[in-house]
Design a protein around this motif. Structure first.
Motif, PDB file in Angstrom:
ATOM      1  N   GLN A 152       0.858  -1.189   0.000  1.00 34.95           N
ATOM      2  CA  GLN A 152       0.000   0.000   0.000  1.00 34.95           C
ATOM      3  C   GLN A 152       0.891   1.236   0.000  1.00 34.95           C
ATOM      4  N   LYS A 154       1.851   5.055   0.012  1.00 36.27           N
ATOM      5  CA  LYS A 154       1.277   6.302   0.525  1.00 36.27           C
ATOM      6  C   LYS A 154       1.737   7.477  -0.324  1.00 36.27           C
ATOM      7  N   GLN A 155       0.786   8.348  -0.648  1.00 33.67           N
ATOM      8  CA  GLN A 155       1.098   9.511  -1.465  1.00 33.67           C
ATOM      9  C   GLN A 155       2.215  10.335  -0.834  1.00 33.67           C
ATOM     10  N   ASP A 157       5.318   9.330  -0.508  1.00 30.22           N
ATOM     11  CA  ASP A 157       6.439   8.461  -0.152  1.00 30.22           C
ATOM     12  C   ASP A 157       7.285   8.163  -1.393  1.00 30.22           C
TER      13      ASP A 157
END
Length: 276
Positions: A152, A154-155, A157
């Motif tokens: 997943q 994360k925006q 990263d």
């Protein structure tokens, strides 16, 4: 039920071929040749190829086999096959020759133009990655089996990108959006880097340069069942058994489907053309 019944015998076949590769790798008693496309092929490739074809022919005598190391049947004949085995007896021959140990056996069953079963076996680590359509993707090391899913992301990263040890990282960096940060993870064969995305160890893997459909068949179903996708450089799906040659375009293995990948990875300005 048909796919479920095939899975364990195919895993056993991949392991048997992988063990033969590993024996030859350790012994060093291997002959290497250069194919017409300038890629290496070894006597270990041929030994594994023979094991896999013999085992699959015994298991499913009515299903034809396409292998990287066998004569390719003309498209006029194979385009009518409802299903066929698609195999790479050793994905990562260059890694075998370079003594990294990062090579794998790849076996896929393609049904009606799309991979439906895939098995990857990594002899060095005694690991299987496998999936069948609609039943999820799994990683098995000896008797320990885990369901795998893509990471997943994360925006904001950095992207964790699987890369080849032998491809300059600046070629991959040039495909990223200007503000996108990245962390690179070097690994061997195409299938192992793709499986790294499937199990959440990397966000994506971008492959530039020649590959065949046998390089993506097994990992395609594994990646998709883990929640990811394999797309060409213009973000279109790959195809199977549609051309006289089985050459792939440049492609990318991407993880979490909800990520706006076209905002992070730039399409190639001049896609490499596939010729028959």
């Amino acid at each position: 039920m048909f796919l479920s019944k095939l899975l364990e015998p195919v895993k056993a076949t991949a392991q048997q071929a992988g063990e033969r590769l590993w024996q030859m790798y350790l012994s060093g008693d291997v002959q290497t040749e250069i194919k017409a496309d300038s890629s290496p092929v070894t006597s270990a490739d041929h030994a594994a190829n023979q094991i896999i074809i013999e085992q699959l022919t015994e298991l499913t005598p009515d299903i034809p086999v396409i292998s990287e190391e066998s004569h390719l049947v003309p498209l006029t004949q194979r385009q009518h096959w409802p299903r066929y085995w698609l195999i790479d007896p050793m994905d990562g021959t260059q890694e075998f020759v370079a003594r990294s140990g990062d090579f794998a056996v790849s076996i896929a069953l393609v049904e009606h133009g799309w991979p439906a079963l895939g098995v990857i076996y990594w002899p060095k680590e005694q690991i299987w990655y496998y999936a069948t359509r609609g039943r999820g993707a799994f990683k098995q090391q000896r008797n320990l089996i885990n369901h795998i899913q893509v990471r997943q992301h994360k925006q904001g990263d950095p992207l964790r990108i699987a890369v080849s040890r032998r491809q300059p990282q600046h070629l991959i960096s040039a495909l990223l959006a200007p503000t996108q940060q990245a962390e690179f993870i070097a690994l061997g064969s195409c299938s192992l880097k793709s499986c790294l995305v499937a199990e959440g160890g990397a966000d994506c893997y971008m492959r530039l340069g020649p590959t065949g459909e046998w390089d993506t068949g097994a990992v395609h179903i594994i990646v998709e069942e883990a929640g990811g996708r394999i797309l060409d450089s213009q973000f279109f799906p790959l195809s199977y058994n549609q051309r006289e040659t089985l050459a792939n375009p440049d492609f990318m293995v991407i993880g979490q489907s909800s990520v706006a990948w076209p905002d992070l990875i730039q399409p190639h300005p001049t896609p490499r053309q596939i010729t028959d």
